[in-house]
Design a protein around this motif. Sequence first.
Motif, PDB file in Angstrom:
ATOM      1  N   MET A 128      61.277  50.675 -49.805  1.00  0.00           N
ATOM      2  CA  MET A 128      61.017  49.668 -48.812  1.00  0.00           C
ATOM      3  C   MET A 128      59.598  49.107 -48.968  1.00  0.00           C
ATOM      4  O   MET A 128      59.406  47.895 -48.913  1.00  0.00           O
ATOM      5  CB  MET A 128      61.221  50.309 -47.432  1.00  0.00           C
ATOM      6  N   LEU A 129      58.625  49.989 -49.154  1.00  0.00           N
ATOM      7  CA  LEU A 129      57.241  49.574 -49.329  1.00  0.00           C
ATOM      8  C   LEU A 129      57.078  48.770 -50.604  1.00  0.00           C
ATOM      9  O   LEU A 129      56.365  47.765 -50.627  1.00  0.00           O
ATOM     10  CB  LEU A 129      56.338  50.820 -49.336  1.00  0.00           C
ATOM     11  N   ARG A 130      57.798  49.182 -51.643  1.00  0.00           N
ATOM     12  CA  ARG A 130      57.724  48.488 -52.922  1.00  0.00           C
ATOM     13  C   ARG A 130      58.310  47.076 -52.805  1.00  0.00           C
ATOM     14  O   ARG A 130      57.785  46.124 -53.359  1.00  0.00           O
ATOM     15  CB  ARG A 130      58.490  49.300 -53.967  1.00  0.00           C
ATOM     16  N   ARG A 131      59.379  46.963 -52.077  1.00  0.00           N
ATOM     17  CA  ARG A 131      60.036  45.670 -51.895  1.00  0.00           C
ATOM     18  C   ARG A 131      59.131  44.730 -51.080  1.00  0.00           C
ATOM     19  O   ARG A 131      59.032  43.543 -51.373  1.00  0.00           O
ATOM     20  CB  ARG A 131      61.373  45.877 -51.171  1.00  0.00           C
ATOM     21  N   THR A 132      58.417  45.236 -50.093  1.00  0.00           N
ATOM     22  CA  THR A 132      57.496  44.446 -49.276  1.00  0.00           C
ATOM     23  C   THR A 132      56.343  43.924 -50.146  1.00  0.00           C
ATOM     24  O   THR A 132      55.959  42.758 -50.035  1.00  0.00           O
ATOM     25  CB  THR A 132      56.933  45.306 -48.134  1.00  0.00           C
ATOM     26  N   LYS A 133      55.802  44.789 -51.021  1.00  0.00           N
ATOM     27  CA  LYS A 133      54.728  44.373 -51.929  1.00  0.00           C
ATOM     28  C   LYS A 133      55.208  43.274 -52.862  1.00  0.00           C
ATOM     29  O   LYS A 133      54.495  42.316 -53.137  1.00  0.00           O
ATOM     30  CB  LYS A 133      54.219  45.560 -52.745  1.00  0.00           C
ATOM     31  N   LEU A 134      56.422  43.397 -53.350  1.00  0.00           N
ATOM     32  CA  LEU A 134      56.992  42.397 -54.253  1.00  0.00           C
ATOM     33  C   LEU A 134      57.149  41.051 -53.548  1.00  0.00           C
ATOM     34  O   LEU A 134      56.831  40.005 -54.102  1.00  0.00           O
ATOM     35  CB  LEU A 134      58.349  42.892 -54.796  1.00  0.00           C
ATOM     36  N   ILE A 135      57.598  41.090 -52.324  1.00  0.00           N
ATOM     37  CA  ILE A 135      57.782  39.848 -51.559  1.00  0.00           C
ATOM     38  C   ILE A 135      56.430  39.186 -51.278  1.00  0.00           C
ATOM     39  O   ILE A 135      56.274  37.983 -51.436  1.00  0.00           O
ATOM     40  CB  ILE A 135      58.561  40.128 -50.243  1.00  0.00           C
ATOM     41  N   ILE A 136      55.452  39.973 -50.892  1.00  0.00           N
ATOM     42  CA  ILE A 136      54.111  39.440 -50.601  1.00  0.00           C
ATOM     43  C   ILE A 136      53.483  38.855 -51.863  1.00  0.00           C
ATOM     44  O   ILE A 136      52.940  37.741 -51.850  1.00  0.00           O
ATOM     45  CB  ILE A 136      53.221  40.532 -49.979  1.00  0.00           C
ATOM     46  N   THR A 137      53.589  39.563 -52.977  1.00  0.00           N
ATOM     47  CA  THR A 137      53.038  39.091 -54.235  1.00  0.00           C
ATOM     48  C   THR A 137      53.714  37.798 -54.674  1.00  0.00           C
ATOM     49  O   THR A 137      53.051  36.844 -55.098  1.00  0.00           O
ATOM     50  CB  THR A 137      53.179  40.169 -55.339  1.00  0.00           C
ATOM     51  N   SER A 138      55.020  37.748 -54.565  1.00  0.00           N
ATOM     52  CA  SER A 138      55.773  36.535 -54.936  1.00  0.00           C
ATOM     53  C   SER A 138      55.368  35.365 -54.053  1.00  0.00           C
ATOM     54  O   SER A 138      55.186  34.240 -54.537  1.00  0.00           O
ATOM     55  CB  SER A 138      57.275  36.770 -54.815  1.00  0.00           C
ATOM     56  N   SER A 139      55.210  35.611 -52.776  1.00  0.00           N
ATOM     57  CA  SER A 139      54.817  34.551 -51.840  1.00  0.00           C
ATOM     58  C   SER A 139      53.429  34.015 -52.181  1.00  0.00           C
ATOM     59  O   SER A 139      53.192  32.796 -52.181  1.00  0.00           O
ATOM     60  CB  SER A 139      54.810  35.069 -50.408  1.00  0.00           C
ATOM     61  N   LEU A 140      52.523  34.909 -52.492  1.00  0.00           N
ATOM     62  CA  LEU A 140      51.174  34.490 -52.841  1.00  0.00           C
ATOM     63  C   LEU A 140      51.156  33.667 -54.128  1.00  0.00           C
ATOM     64  O   LEU A 140      50.481  32.637 -54.212  1.00  0.00           O
ATOM     65  CB  LEU A 140      50.245  35.702 -52.976  1.00  0.00           C
ATOM     66  N   LEU A 141      51.913  34.114 -55.141  1.00  0.00           N
ATOM     67  CA  LEU A 141      51.960  33.380 -56.400  1.00  0.00           C
ATOM     68  C   LEU A 141      52.558  31.993 -56.210  1.00  0.00           C
ATOM     69  O   LEU A 141      52.057  31.008 -56.757  1.00  0.00           O
ATOM     70  CB  LEU A 141      52.749  34.162 -57.446  1.00  0.00           C
ATOM     71  N   LEU A 142      53.617  31.900 -55.451  1.00  0.00           N
ATOM     72  CA  LEU A 142      54.225  30.597 -55.182  1.00  0.00           C
ATOM     73  C   LEU A 142      53.267  29.695 -54.393  1.00  0.00           C
ATOM     74  O   LEU A 142      53.165  28.493 -54.647  1.00  0.00           O
ATOM     75  CB  LEU A 142      55.543  30.757 -54.431  1.00  0.00           C
ATOM     76  N   GLY A 143      52.560  30.286 -53.465  1.00  0.00           N
ATOM     77  CA  GLY A 143      51.603  29.511 -52.660  1.00  0.00           C
ATOM     78  C   GLY A 143      50.469  28.963 -53.507  1.00  0.00           C
ATOM     79  O   GLY A 143      50.089  27.801 -53.396  1.00  0.00           O
ATOM     80  N   PHE A 144      49.927  29.808 -54.391  1.00  0.00           N
ATOM     81  CA  PHE A 144      48.830  29.354 -55.257  1.00  0.00           C
ATOM     82  C   PHE A 144      49.291  28.301 -56.251  1.00  0.00           C
ATOM     83  O   PHE A 144      48.571  27.352 -56.552  1.00  0.00           O
ATOM     84  CB  PHE A 144      48.176  30.529 -55.984  1.00  0.00           C
ATOM     85  N   SER A 145      50.492  28.458 -56.792  1.00  0.00           N
ATOM     86  CA  SER A 145      50.982  27.455 -57.741  1.00  0.00           C
ATOM     87  C   SER A 145      51.239  26.136 -57.029  1.00  0.00           C
ATOM     88  O   SER A 145      50.971  25.062 -57.560  1.00  0.00           O
ATOM     89  CB  SER A 145      52.232  27.946 -58.455  1.00  0.00           C
ATOM     90  N   ALA A 146      51.729  26.171 -55.807  1.00  0.00           N
ATOM     91  CA  ALA A 146      51.940  24.949 -55.040  1.00  0.00           C
ATOM     92  C   ALA A 146      50.601  24.306 -54.689  1.00  0.00           C
ATOM     93  O   ALA A 146      50.449  23.088 -54.736  1.00  0.00           O
ATOM     94  CB  ALA A 146      52.731  25.245 -53.774  1.00  0.00           C
TER      95      ALA A 146
END
Length: 128
Positions: free
Chosen positions: A1-19
């Motif tokens: 569960m913790l690993r999945r939360t980190k993955l979601i946060i990291t993905s969100s940050l990467l998408l935000g920075f690329s946008a």
Amino acid sequence: MLRRTKLIITSSLLLGFSALGTAQEGTQNIVQDERIPELLALKTQMTKDSRLGDRYRIQLYSGDNNQASKIIKEYRALYPDWPSTVVYETPNYKVWVGNFRNSLEADRALLEIKKTFPAAFRFKPEKR
């Protein structure tokens, strides 16, 4: 569960920075007054003529016009690299050499010039 939360946060940050990065792209038009290049050329010339900025010079002689002429001819024959001029400051004619940007440059030149003109000294002329 913790690993999945980190993955979601990291993905969100990467998408935000690329946008954010693509949102910053664009074109700009710079409108410049046509007098700016002329003013920059004038400033460059004034700096070379030592009418602008702090400069140092070396004085070789102060006295009558005939002796000043002899000294400047002798100087120009020995040291053609540094510019020289005769300046009249009441009541003397003065032989000035160089247009050095800082005191270190002037001192280095002074060491060389003192071999031939032992009375030479470095100074900073007053702005006119």
